[in-house]
Design an enzyme around this catalytic site. Structure first.
Site, PDB file in Angstrom:
ATOM      1  N   SER A  16      36.778   3.330  26.202  1.00  0.00           N
ATOM      2  CA  SER A  16      36.807   4.259  27.256  1.00  0.00           C
ATOM      3  C   SER A  16      37.433   3.984  28.841  1.00  0.00           C
ATOM      4  O   SER A  16      37.595   2.567  28.300  1.00  0.00           O
ATOM      5  CB  SER A  16      35.101   4.522  28.015  1.00  0.00           C
ATOM      6  OG  SER A  16      35.234   5.465  28.376  1.00  0.00           O
ATOM      7  N   TYR A  24      28.032   1.759  33.776  1.00  0.00           N
ATOM      8  CA  TYR A  24      28.741   2.061  31.942  1.00  0.00           C
ATOM      9  C   TYR A  24      29.509   1.753  31.957  1.00  0.00           C
ATOM     10  O   TYR A  24      29.947   1.014  30.969  1.00  0.00           O
ATOM     11  CB  TYR A  24      28.723   3.587  32.293  1.00  0.00           C
ATOM     12  CG  TYR A  24      29.954   4.193  30.841  1.00  0.00           C
ATOM     13  CD1 TYR A  24      28.564   4.759  30.038  1.00  0.00           C
ATOM     14  CD2 TYR A  24      31.045   4.863  31.052  1.00  0.00           C
ATOM     15  CE1 TYR A  24      29.722   4.949  28.850  1.00  0.00           C
ATOM     16  CE2 TYR A  24      31.905   5.436  30.143  1.00  0.00           C
ATOM     17  CZ  TYR A  24      31.064   5.726  28.502  1.00  0.00           C
ATOM     18  OH  TYR A  24      31.156   5.572  27.686  1.00  0.00           O
ATOM     19  N   LYS A  71      31.138  -1.138  28.698  1.00  0.00           N
ATOM     20  CA  LYS A  71      32.635  -0.828  27.841  1.00  0.00           C
ATOM     21  C   LYS A  71      33.549  -2.325  28.676  1.00  0.00           C
ATOM     22  O   LYS A  71      34.550  -2.084  27.781  1.00  0.00           O
ATOM     23  CB  LYS A  71      33.258   0.900  29.173  1.00  0.00           C
ATOM     24  CG  LYS A  71      33.077   1.646  28.269  1.00  0.00           C
ATOM     25  CD  LYS A  71      32.200   1.757  26.402  1.00  0.00           C
ATOM     26  CE  LYS A  71      31.958   3.080  26.371  1.00  0.00           C
ATOM     27  NZ  LYS A  71      31.725   2.969  25.159  1.00  0.00           N
ATOM     28  N   THR A 106      33.563  16.547  24.979  1.00  0.00           N
ATOM     29  CA  THR A 106      32.188  15.899  24.402  1.00  0.00           C
ATOM     30  C   THR A 106      31.509  16.592  25.037  1.00  0.00           C
ATOM     31  O   THR A 106      31.133  16.558  25.851  1.00  0.00           O
ATOM     32  CB  THR A 106      32.793  14.811  23.945  1.00  0.00           C
ATOM     33  OG1 THR A 106      31.969  14.349  24.599  1.00  0.00           O
ATOM     34  CG2 THR A 106      34.257  14.133  23.276  1.00  0.00           C
TER      35      THR A 106
END
Length: 229
Positions: free
Chosen positions: A131, A144, A148, A179
């Site tokens: 990401s 998050y 990542k 998405t």
């Protein structure tokens, strides 16, 4: 015929990657978090093999896979599955840190470890769909982004360690992509979701296939994909 094991094939980027590979005649093996999800994947991709293994519980992956029949060969392992929960460092509880680190980092590390013997035999490829948060962290994205950033470190270390075995490792860093995960992010941010503003999953899938299809004399290590708008 190449055999690809894919996580996160139920929707978004992973679903497009699985479909594109199936359309060209490759075999796909799809990891599902539970038996119900495995049945859904089997309906989405008739003829595909499914395996059950919960990335949110990395310590059980070895046991889960030992109870199932793995394919005789694996030419590529494609990590797409991921979860996201936004929140400030001041507010994010440990459970949400632990879930994101498990699914986004520790689970992929353990799955890769378990499949390395097969990947070494085939001199295979490992692709991590990371990401933009794996390169830059912003307010509200600490857990998050940490997962990542860790995934980037995992890929970099794996690449160096497994080069003598012929394994090539690629990290793909998409910007915001249209998405279901992105829709969830917008809900958490309190923003209206307009998928037309973001990268299509097909565009990210094309970069994954580029890494998988590169000839043996070259190695794509890092690919960054950004929206044009």
């Amino acid at each position: 015929m190449a055999v690809h094991l894919i996580t996160g094939a139920g929707s978004g980027i992973g679903a497009v990657v699985a479909r594109r590979l199936r359309e060209r005649g490759d075999e796909v093996v799809l990891l599902a978090r539970d038996a119900g999800r495995a049945r859904q994947l089997a309906e989405l991709f008739p003829g595909a093999q499914t395996l059950v293994g919960d990335l949110s519980n990395p310590g059980r992956l070895s046991w889960a896979l030992s109870k199932q029949s793995l394919p005789e060969r694996i030419d590529a392992l494609v990590h797409v599955a991921g979860v996201v929960d936004l929140g400030s460092v001041a507010d994010l509880p440990p459970a949400l840190w632990e879930q994101q680190l498990a699914v986004n980092l520790v689970g992929p590390a353990e799955l890769t470890r378990l499949l390395l013997p097969l990947l070494r035999v085939s001199r295979g490829r490992v692709v991590f769909v990371n990401s933009g948060a794996g390169l830059h962290a912003h307010a509200g994205w600490s857990a998050y982004a940490a997962s990542k950033h860790g995934l980037k470190a995992l890929a970099d270390s794996l690449r160096a360690e497994e080069a003598p075995n012929g394994i090539r490792v690629t990290s793909v860093y998409p910007g915001r992509t249209a998405t279901p995960m992105q829709e969830k992010v917008h809900q958490q941010e309190g923003q209206e979701y307009d998928p037309s503003r973001f990268i299509a999953p097909e565009s990210v899938a094309a970069t994954v296939l580029l890494a998988l299809d590169l000839l043996a004399d070259a190695h794509l290590t890092d690919l960054t994909v950004r929206p044009t708008g």
